[in-house]
Write an enzyme that holds these catalytic residues in place. Sequence first.
Site, PDB file in Angstrom:
ATOM      1  N   LYS A 203      -6.992 -10.557   6.415  1.00 47.75           N
ATOM      2  CA  LYS A 203      -8.107  -9.895   7.087  1.00 47.75           C
ATOM      3  C   LYS A 203      -8.736 -10.743   8.182  1.00 47.75           C
ATOM      4  O   LYS A 203      -9.524 -10.239   8.972  1.00 47.75           O
ATOM      5  CB  LYS A 203      -9.161  -9.500   6.051  1.00 47.75           C
ATOM      6  CG  LYS A 203      -8.706  -8.392   5.151  1.00 47.75           C
ATOM      7  CD  LYS A 203      -8.507  -7.136   5.966  1.00 47.75           C
ATOM      8  CE  LYS A 203      -8.177  -5.967   5.149  1.00 47.75           C
ATOM      9  NZ  LYS A 203      -8.325  -4.703   5.870  1.00 47.75           N
TER      10      LYS A 203
ATOM     11  N   SER B 213      -2.175  -8.159  -5.061  1.00 41.76           N
ATOM     12  CA  SER B 213      -1.728  -7.109  -4.130  1.00 41.76           C
ATOM     13  C   SER B 213      -0.434  -7.527  -3.426  1.00 41.76           C
ATOM     14  O   SER B 213       0.342  -6.679  -2.989  1.00 41.76           O
ATOM     15  CB  SER B 213      -2.806  -6.815  -3.091  1.00 41.76           C
ATOM     16  OG  SER B 213      -2.877  -7.846  -2.131  1.00 41.76           O
TER      17      SER B 213
HETATM   18  C1  PLP Z   1      -5.989  -8.569  -1.036  1.00 41.48           C
HETATM   19  C2  PLP Z   1      -5.653  -7.483  -0.083  1.00 41.48           C
HETATM   20  N1  PLP Z   1      -4.474  -6.900  -0.127  1.00 41.48           N
HETATM   21  C3  PLP Z   1      -4.120  -5.887   0.718  1.00 41.48           C
HETATM   22  C4  PLP Z   1      -4.987  -5.406   1.635  1.00 41.48           C
HETATM   23  C5  PLP Z   1      -4.603  -4.222   2.511  1.00 41.48           C
HETATM   24  O1  PLP Z   1      -4.588  -4.504   3.864  1.00 41.48           O
HETATM   25  P1  PLP Z   1      -4.940  -3.335   4.906  1.00 41.48           P
HETATM   26  O2  PLP Z   1      -6.390  -3.097   4.802  1.00 41.48           O
HETATM   27  O3  PLP Z   1      -4.533  -3.883   6.231  1.00 41.48           O
HETATM   28  O4  PLP Z   1      -4.142  -2.137   4.508  1.00 41.48           O
HETATM   29  C6  PLP Z   1      -6.254  -5.967   1.677  1.00 41.48           C
HETATM   30  C7  PLP Z   1      -7.223  -5.400   2.564  1.00 41.48           C
HETATM   31  O5  PLP Z   1      -8.390  -5.646   2.417  1.00 41.48           O
HETATM   32  C8  PLP Z   1      -6.569  -7.046   0.820  1.00 41.48           C
HETATM   33  O6  PLP Z   1      -7.763  -7.624   0.854  1.00 41.48           O
END
Ligand code: PLP
Length: 448
Positions: A53, A273
Amino acid sequence: MSEHALRVYESILGLLSSEDNPTPLVRLTKTVPFKHTRAYAKLEWYNPFGAVKDRIAANLLADAEKRGLIAPGAKKLVEPTSGNTGLGLTMMGNARGYSVRTPLSNKIPLEKRAVLRFFGADVMELNDELCPAPGAPEGAIAVARQTARMPDFHMLDQYRNEANPESHYKTTGPEIWRQTGGKVTHFAAGLGTCGTVTGTGRYLKEKNRAVKVIGVHPGEGHDIPGVRSLVQLKQTELFRPNEYDGVVEVANDEAYALCLRLVREECIIAGPSSAMALSGALKAVPDEPGNLLVVIFPDNIFKYASSVMRHFPDLFPAAAAPPPAGSELNARLYDEMVKHAKTSRDAVAIDEARAMIDGQGALVIDVRSNERYDAAHVPGAVNIPLSTLGESAARLPGDKDRAILCVCDRGNISANGMLYLKALGYSRVKSLSGGTQAWIREGLPTEP
Ligand SMILES: Cc1ncc(COP(=O)(O)O)c(C=O)c1O
């Protein structure tokens, strides 16, 4: 001056990733069942503030400044976040002279909420789902949009702002293309705001239409911070499934199980994630010669100790011991009491509250923090923050039958205050439904 080769930087912002300073790609061998397909993880915690981010935080700010929407010191930023955007934005704000308010769910891992406060964010913890829920009036997104209506606030709005995917079109995509020598055939990422998958996917498909773009999401009721289930994806305007070649669902336990393997077998400190995105990619990508898969690993495991304790209780013998029956039960019962109290007849609307004040001379107790109280409060209210109610007996009426009205921002914390005062024996205590926000919406005067 940034010396990427020597990794010497005049400012931390020089570490923001770009084609000249890409985040690392690391080959995965132990956790992928492929004989032919080569799989790489892109480690986004190599960004200066620890997550993918940071890319959008930088680009959203630069874009809004370029459009003249904000300027250092002229505007405060407000952004609903599941954690990482708040962390990146708060640090970018520290560097560029912006204060950042982050409405967020109180279900986000404590580690993230604590570090956000440590970074200097004005954290507003709300009773919301892990990822701000669609249409939740008191949810993080709604509260942020409400706050952004105030003249001195601006919301960059990662859920709608094209500068989000653009940041990946300008950095993540070109980095992957150059790092793989243009040989990438498959790209996968978890779906949160969907900025990563949409922006990177657009760039890679422009370079080679045959590149397959895969979006990965968790099931309903998941607890994988940062990503969204199909229902939760309704909240973002950047989810563009027609631009992807596949959207794959991964179960909570699958993701956490693979997370453990990534750490133990690949020795990669990936967060939940990241493992979810890889697990989804392994379902969608065939094992064929010439295939090269890149999966985005958004952040690392260090922010998820509480999630690890929940999913791997056996790792914590002491913690594995069932908690004394009291505490967990008490906590659950208390939560239920507050929930019921908020809809009980002790939760009063504006008219009844005004009748209490004007007709019964009720004492108005504002149980919010001093800052929230100083910003705007019901005229005549005294400020006793909830956390200090216990030691404020001297400031409470001697007459236990005195009418008391508890007030907070939206009626959550005041319900706690009301229950507490009832427990102290006060017989005529009420909580204002909708709180100070409802009072203001009614156009009623506030102090100061
Ligand atoms: C830990 C984590 N994984 C995945 C994502 C997903 O990314 P995006 O918002 O670009 O889809 C985020 C987004 O906040 C995140 O903080």
